[in-house]
Design an enzyme around this catalytic site. Structure first.
Site, PDB file in Angstrom:
ATOM      1  N   HIS A 153       0.835  -1.206   0.000  1.00  0.00           N
ATOM      2  CA  HIS A 153       0.000   0.000   0.000  1.00  0.00           C
ATOM      3  C   HIS A 153       0.865   1.250   0.000  1.00  0.00           C
ATOM      4  O   HIS A 153       2.059   1.192   0.286  1.00  0.00           O
ATOM      5  CB  HIS A 153      -0.918   0.040   1.230  1.00  0.00           C
ATOM      6  CG  HIS A 153      -2.144  -0.798   1.092  1.00  0.00           C
ATOM      7  ND1 HIS A 153      -2.191  -2.112   1.464  1.00  0.00           N
ATOM      8  CD2 HIS A 153      -3.374  -0.499   0.598  1.00  0.00           C
ATOM      9  CE1 HIS A 153      -3.397  -2.599   1.224  1.00  0.00           C
ATOM     10  NE2 HIS A 153      -4.139  -1.640   0.684  1.00  0.00           N
ATOM     11  N   LYS A 157      -0.523   4.778   4.668  1.00  0.00           N
ATOM     12  CA  LYS A 157      -1.371   3.812   5.388  1.00  0.00           C
ATOM     13  C   LYS A 157      -0.798   3.552   6.780  1.00  0.00           C
ATOM     14  O   LYS A 157       0.400   3.328   6.925  1.00  0.00           O
ATOM     15  CB  LYS A 157      -1.482   2.505   4.595  1.00  0.00           C
ATOM     16  CG  LYS A 157      -2.466   1.529   5.217  1.00  0.00           C
ATOM     17  CD  LYS A 157      -2.915   0.465   4.246  1.00  0.00           C
ATOM     18  CE  LYS A 157      -3.847  -0.539   4.907  1.00  0.00           C
ATOM     19  NZ  LYS A 157      -5.105   0.059   5.363  1.00  0.00           N
TER      20      LYS A 157
HETATM   21  P1  NAD Z   1      -7.428   9.846   4.681  1.00  0.00           P
HETATM   22  O1  NAD Z   1      -6.525  10.127   5.844  1.00  0.00           O
HETATM   23  O2  NAD Z   1      -7.081  10.402   3.345  1.00  0.00           O
HETATM   24  O3  NAD Z   1      -8.911  10.352   5.036  1.00  0.00           O
HETATM   25  C1  NAD Z   1      -9.530  10.152   6.274  1.00  0.00           C
HETATM   26  C2  NAD Z   1     -10.506  11.299   6.476  1.00  0.00           C
HETATM   27  O4  NAD Z   1     -11.221  11.033   7.689  1.00  0.00           O
HETATM   28  C3  NAD Z   1      -9.793  12.639   6.646  1.00  0.00           C
HETATM   29  O5  NAD Z   1     -10.490  13.631   5.917  1.00  0.00           O
HETATM   30  C4  NAD Z   1      -9.844  12.859   8.154  1.00  0.00           C
HETATM   31  O6  NAD Z   1      -9.855  14.243   8.509  1.00  0.00           O
HETATM   32  C5  NAD Z   1     -11.171  12.187   8.496  1.00  0.00           C
HETATM   33  N1  NAD Z   1     -11.192  11.794   9.917  1.00  0.00           N
HETATM   34  C6  NAD Z   1     -10.246  11.109  10.606  1.00  0.00           C
HETATM   35  N2  NAD Z   1     -10.588  11.011  11.896  1.00  0.00           N
HETATM   36  C7  NAD Z   1     -11.781  11.646  12.024  1.00  0.00           C
HETATM   37  C8  NAD Z   1     -12.641  11.900  13.131  1.00  0.00           C
HETATM   38  N3  NAD Z   1     -12.305  11.516  14.377  1.00  0.00           N
HETATM   39  N4  NAD Z   1     -13.814  12.551  12.886  1.00  0.00           N
HETATM   40  C9  NAD Z   1     -14.132  12.971  11.643  1.00  0.00           C
HETATM   41  N5  NAD Z   1     -13.333  12.786  10.551  1.00  0.00           N
HETATM   42  C10 NAD Z   1     -12.183  12.136  10.758  1.00  0.00           C
HETATM   43  O7  NAD Z   1      -7.552   8.259   4.649  1.00  0.00           O
HETATM   44  P2  NAD Z   1      -8.136   7.330   3.466  1.00  0.00           P
HETATM   45  O8  NAD Z   1      -7.015   6.825   2.629  1.00  0.00           O
HETATM   46  O9  NAD Z   1      -9.279   8.029   2.801  1.00  0.00           O
HETATM   47  O10 NAD Z   1      -8.640   6.074   4.321  1.00  0.00           O
HETATM   48  C11 NAD Z   1      -9.625   6.217   5.320  1.00  0.00           C
HETATM   49  C12 NAD Z   1      -9.939   4.843   5.924  1.00  0.00           C
HETATM   50  O11 NAD Z   1     -10.543   4.012   4.929  1.00  0.00           O
HETATM   51  C13 NAD Z   1      -8.723   4.063   6.430  1.00  0.00           C
HETATM   52  O12 NAD Z   1      -9.080   3.352   7.596  1.00  0.00           O
HETATM   53  C14 NAD Z   1      -8.413   3.095   5.298  1.00  0.00           C
HETATM   54  O13 NAD Z   1      -7.737   1.944   5.715  1.00  0.00           O
HETATM   55  C15 NAD Z   1      -9.822   2.785   4.848  1.00  0.00           C
HETATM   56  N6  NAD Z   1      -9.959   2.270   3.462  1.00  0.00           N
HETATM   57  C16 NAD Z   1     -10.820   1.243   3.297  1.00  0.00           C
HETATM   58  C17 NAD Z   1     -11.068   0.751   2.037  1.00  0.00           C
HETATM   59  C18 NAD Z   1     -12.098  -0.333   1.880  1.00  0.00           C
HETATM   60  O14 NAD Z   1     -12.410  -0.728   0.736  1.00  0.00           O
HETATM   61  N7  NAD Z   1     -12.695  -0.805   2.977  1.00  0.00           N
HETATM   62  C19 NAD Z   1     -10.406   1.297   0.924  1.00  0.00           C
HETATM   63  C20 NAD Z   1      -9.530   2.364   1.122  1.00  0.00           C
HETATM   64  C21 NAD Z   1      -9.316   2.853   2.419  1.00  0.00           C
END
Ligand code: NAD
Length: 266
Positions: A153, A157
């Site tokens: 990744h 991450k």
């Molecule tokens: P990122 O850091 O780019 O985005 C996360 C967002 O959530 C940010 O805008 C952040 O400000 C917000 N956030 C974090 N904590 C918060 C809180 N306490 N209250 C409100 N908002 C909050 O991360 P990303 O790459 O978009 O990934 C986000 C999550 O999704 C991770 O856990 C990642 O592993 C997961 N993910 C899952 C899949 C899937 O298919 N299930 C795919 C990609 C990413």
């Protein structure tokens, strides 16, 4: 279907806004993010690069309008807050966030006990098919095929191995009728001794902007079978999450995963 996206300024949040806008019958009605996040007040459509949608990013959940479903790809702490919001309003929730510890997971399940929920470590249709194939392969290929799971990744991450790698491990363990936690080897360093039969090894790469790569390998002395998935655009997860939200709108309260959504039922 009226949709709220939490974490809407994040990498996945922006994709989810785009996928919501593209899906017929879905309407983005609210977008929220972390208290004090720098982009609060910005239009969610502009952030997603699709032009203004008239939905501003808020950090106050009380500002959010009524909706059918909230889609959360944030952090475990954020997801727990959003789950309490969802449960209090009788909405459905699609959870993509990964990296929960067992205590957070138990709280999440308790909070959402009366809500319709889809939670999946990976919303790609291809990955979910791969999980199914891995379980089948593990049923056919006995423990003299050494099983290894690899994932790679992007450098941002924060959790490892990925939720998807663990889901692959669970599918593999289920095919072998063993418990993943008894069979898993998560790290190797120094004099590890020879490989023990029946173990499921994990290896992890982090770097650059890799969207997500996962591979299950079954290795014997004579052959190697690999089930490999490469995601090249995050939009694949967002499209899957919208598909899950759409499916969930027809379901009663319950805890579902992407296998249920796709009718694969590993
Ligand atoms: P990122 O850091 O780019 O985005 C996360 C967002 O959530 C940010 O805008 C952040 O400000 C917000 N956030 C974090 N904590 C918060 C809180 N306490 N209250 C409100 N908002 C909050 O991360 P990303 O790459 O978009 O990934 C986000 C999550 O999704 C991770 O856990 C990642 O592993 C997961 N993910 C899952 C899949 C899937 O298919 N299930 C795919 C990609 C990413």
């Amino acid at each position: 279907m009226r949709v709220i996206i939490s974490g809407a300024s994040g990498r996945m949040g922006r994709m989810l806004v785009k996928a919501t806008d593209a899906l017929e019958g879905a309407e983005l009605v609210g977008a929220c993010d972390r208290v004090g996040a720098s982009l609060i007040g910005a239009d969610a459509g502009n952030l997603a690069g699709i032009g203004a949608l008239g939905v501003s990013l808020t950090d106050d959940l009380n500002d959010l309008p009524e909706a059918d479903v909230l889609i959360d790809f944030t952090s475990p702490e954020g997801c727990l807050e959003h789950a309490a919001f969802v449960a209090g309003r009788g909405m459905a929730m699609v959870i993509g966030t990964t990296g929960f510890d067992p205590e957070q997971m138990a709280t999440l399940k308790r909070t959402l006990a009366d809500s319709p929920v889809v939670m999946a470590a990976n919303y790609s249709v291809g990955v979910n098919l791969a999980l199914n194939l891995i379980q089948q392969a593990a049923q056919v290929l006995a423990a003299d095929y050494d099983a290894e799971i690899f994932e790679a990744h992007h450098k941002h991450k924060v959790d490892a191995p990925s939720g998807t790698a663990l889901a692959m491990g669970r599918a593999l363990a289920a095919g072998r009728n063993v418990d993943l936690m008894d069979a898993a080897v998560f790290s190797r360093e120094g004099i590890t001794g020879a490989r023990e039969e029946g173990k499921i090894g994990f290896s992890v790469v982090r770097g650059g902007n890799i969207v997500g790569e996962h591979k299950a390998m079954f290795i014997s002395d004579e052959e190697r079978i690999e089930i490999n998935h490469v995601a090249s655009d995050r939009l694949v997860f967002a499209k899957g999450a919208l598909r899950a939200a759409d499916w969930l709108s027809q379901q009663k309260q319950g805890w579902y995963d992407m296998q249920d959504v796709l009718g694969l039922n590993v």
